[in-house]
Design a protein around this motif. Structure first.
Motif, PDB file in Angstrom:
ATOM      1  N   ASP A 134       7.644   1.553   5.978  1.00 51.91           N
ATOM      2  CA  ASP A 134       7.380   2.194   4.695  1.00 51.91           C
ATOM      3  C   ASP A 134       6.980   3.654   4.888  1.00 51.91           C
ATOM      4  O   ASP A 134       6.467   4.045   5.940  1.00 51.91           O
ATOM      5  CB  ASP A 134       6.251   1.477   3.951  1.00 51.91           C
ATOM      6  N   VAL A 153       4.800   6.879   2.886  1.00 49.27           N
ATOM      7  CA  VAL A 153       3.814   7.212   1.856  1.00 49.27           C
ATOM      8  C   VAL A 153       3.746   8.734   1.765  1.00 49.27           C
ATOM      9  O   VAL A 153       3.457   9.411   2.759  1.00 49.27           O
ATOM     10  CB  VAL A 153       2.423   6.638   2.190  1.00 49.27           C
ATOM     11  N   HIS A 203      -1.654  -3.304  -1.050  1.00 47.96           N
ATOM     12  CA  HIS A 203      -0.323  -3.189  -1.655  1.00 47.96           C
ATOM     13  C   HIS A 203       0.781  -3.588  -0.682  1.00 47.96           C
ATOM     14  O   HIS A 203       1.966  -3.309  -0.936  1.00 47.96           O
ATOM     15  CB  HIS A 203      -0.093  -1.759  -2.153  1.00 47.96           C
ATOM     16  N   ARG A 211       7.216   3.972  -0.476  1.00 43.80           N
ATOM     17  CA  ARG A 211       6.523   2.906  -1.191  1.00 43.80           C
ATOM     18  C   ARG A 211       5.419   3.423  -2.096  1.00 43.80           C
ATOM     19  O   ARG A 211       5.058   2.756  -3.080  1.00 43.80           O
ATOM     20  CB  ARG A 211       5.903   1.922  -0.183  1.00 43.80           C
ATOM     21  N   ALA A 239       2.757   2.519   8.609  1.00 43.58           N
ATOM     22  CA  ALA A 239       3.674   3.283   7.769  1.00 43.58           C
ATOM     23  C   ALA A 239       3.740   4.734   8.232  1.00 43.58           C
ATOM     24  O   ALA A 239       3.028   5.149   9.151  1.00 43.58           O
ATOM     25  CB  ALA A 239       3.237   3.200   6.308  1.00 43.58           C
ATOM     26  N   LEU A 288      -4.029   0.539   1.063  1.00 44.73           N
ATOM     27  CA  LEU A 288      -2.642   0.438   1.520  1.00 44.73           C
ATOM     28  C   LEU A 288      -2.283  -1.005   1.853  1.00 44.73           C
ATOM     29  O   LEU A 288      -1.235  -1.521   1.434  1.00 44.73           O
ATOM     30  CB  LEU A 288      -2.437   1.335   2.739  1.00 44.73           C
ATOM     31  N   ILE A 307       1.641  -2.410   2.116  1.00 42.79           N
ATOM     32  CA  ILE A 307       2.358  -1.285   2.721  1.00 42.79           C
ATOM     33  C   ILE A 307       2.172  -1.359   4.225  1.00 42.79           C
ATOM     34  O   ILE A 307       1.065  -1.547   4.724  1.00 42.79           O
ATOM     35  CB  ILE A 307       1.834   0.043   2.151  1.00 42.79           C
TER      36      ILE A 307
END
Length: 357
Positions: free
Chosen positions: A71, A73, A65, A120, A92, A62, A67
């Motif tokens: 965000d 997921v 990227h 995301r 996130a 994570l 994130i």
């Protein structure tokens, strides 16, 4: 007692560990690098980064990227809590979507409705060793420009149309002792993106690319050479072990499918049977207790969906996911590991059938 899992820690593993101890090179040395190389080859990817656990692998994937806070997921409510916990750890929000009733994997038909401007990534779990719906999720991530992270912690060398899991997006693997192969503790991130790999390596090792030069505030999530040495022994045996798991599962299904709901393997998919999980109608817990009394170990994966866990209830997760909630009341994993003898399999079949009469 026939155990639910039986990790192989025999003379080869013991010799490999002793060799590392004698060498004095204990952490993230040559054996870790070689284990990464071999695991990348196994998955058909450019990069594999060894870490301290499967949860660390998901966490770092994570972060790799970028994130983080703000965000969302999308993931499954029916897995080990570490899947969702890693999303929380990066700041996130996990967004749960219900599962398929046959594979117990995240249901791709229900995912698109959960996508928002904050989404995301989609992170399915290849649960029990059966890959999630690869082409459907690939189409969704392309359509909505999302990141695809595969929680393959239970699915070493599982595949779709011959392509290994962990190569369709960013893959994450666990080497916990009950897995199809183990390093005792450990994990791996797989990727074809060199930038993601660089960020993961940075975050796993105190934010340093070179010693004592810290360009970020990272973690200590490295794999030791002791664990990597065990992995190098285990990876050589993985193909044979997986074939034995598949054969054991086939025998169980042939003899039990008329009395209980047995696992499916969808066309085009390679299921490596980390777990052989049936549905037990009625009192599942009593069924499991009776099998235990008759000398058969079992597991319940998982007795409480993630959104029903106390932490997530406190965070206001009030939605209902009926397929996952029903599965949590009915699933029971039977021994399927490669150490089972023919007599063990006969005993499992006989006793399960007797309890279903």
């Amino acid at each position: 007692m026939i155990p639910i899992a039986c990790p192989d820690m025999g003379p080869e593993v013991q010799a490999a560990v002793a060799e590392v101890l004698a060498s004095g090179q204990l952490v993230q040395g040559a054996r870790t690098a070689e284990f990464e190389r071999q695991f990348a080859e196994l998955c058909g990817v450019r990069e594999a980064i060894a870490v301290s656990s499967g949860t660390a692998a998901v966490h770092l994937a994570l972060l790799g990227h970028n994130i983080g806070p703000g965000d969302e997921v999308i993931t499954t409510p029916f897995s080990f809590a570490g899947t969702a916990n890693a999303i929380v750890l990066v700041g996130a929000k996990p967004v749960f979507v219900d599962i398929e009733p046959d594979t117990f994997n995240l249901d791709p038909a229900k995912v698109e409705a959960a996508i928002t401007p904050k989404t995301r990534a989609i992170m399915p779990v290849h649960l029990y060793g059966h890959p999630a719906a690869i082409p459907e999720f690939q189409e969704l991530v392309r359509k909505h420009n999302l990141v695809f992270i595969e929680d393959a912690c239970q699915a070493h060398a599982a595949a779709f149309q011959g392509q290994p899991v962990g190569s369709f997006g960013t893959g994450t693997f666990s080497f916990y002792p009950t897995k199809n192969m183990t390093t005792v503790e450990g994990g791996m991130i797989t990727t074809n993106d060199p930038e993601v790999a660089d960020r993961v390596r940075l975050w796993r090792n105190h934010g340093q690319r070179q010693r004592y030069v810290h360009v970020a505030v990272g973690f200590n999530l490295r794999m030791t050479d002791i664990h990597a040495a065990i992995g190098l022994v285990q990876i050589k045996k993985l193909a044979r072990w997986n074939e034995q798991r598949i054969a054991n599962a086939a025998m169980l299904t042939a003899q039990l499918s008329d009395v209980v709901q047995t696992p499916v393997t969808k066309p085009g998919y390679r299921h490596v049977f980390h777990q052989y999980t049936i549905r037990v109608p009625g009192d599942r817990d009593a069924f499991a207790a009776e099998l235990q009394r008759r000398g058969i170990g079992t597991g319940i994966h998982y007795p409480k969906p993630i959104h029903k866990q106390p932490y997530y209830q406190q965070q206001g997760y009030t939605e209902s996911f009926p397929v996952a909630e029903t599965a949590a009341q009915q699933v029971l994993s039977l021994p399927v590991h490669p150490a089972l003898s023919s007599a063990d399999l006969d005993t499992i079949i006989r006793e399960v059938r007797a309890l279903c009469q």
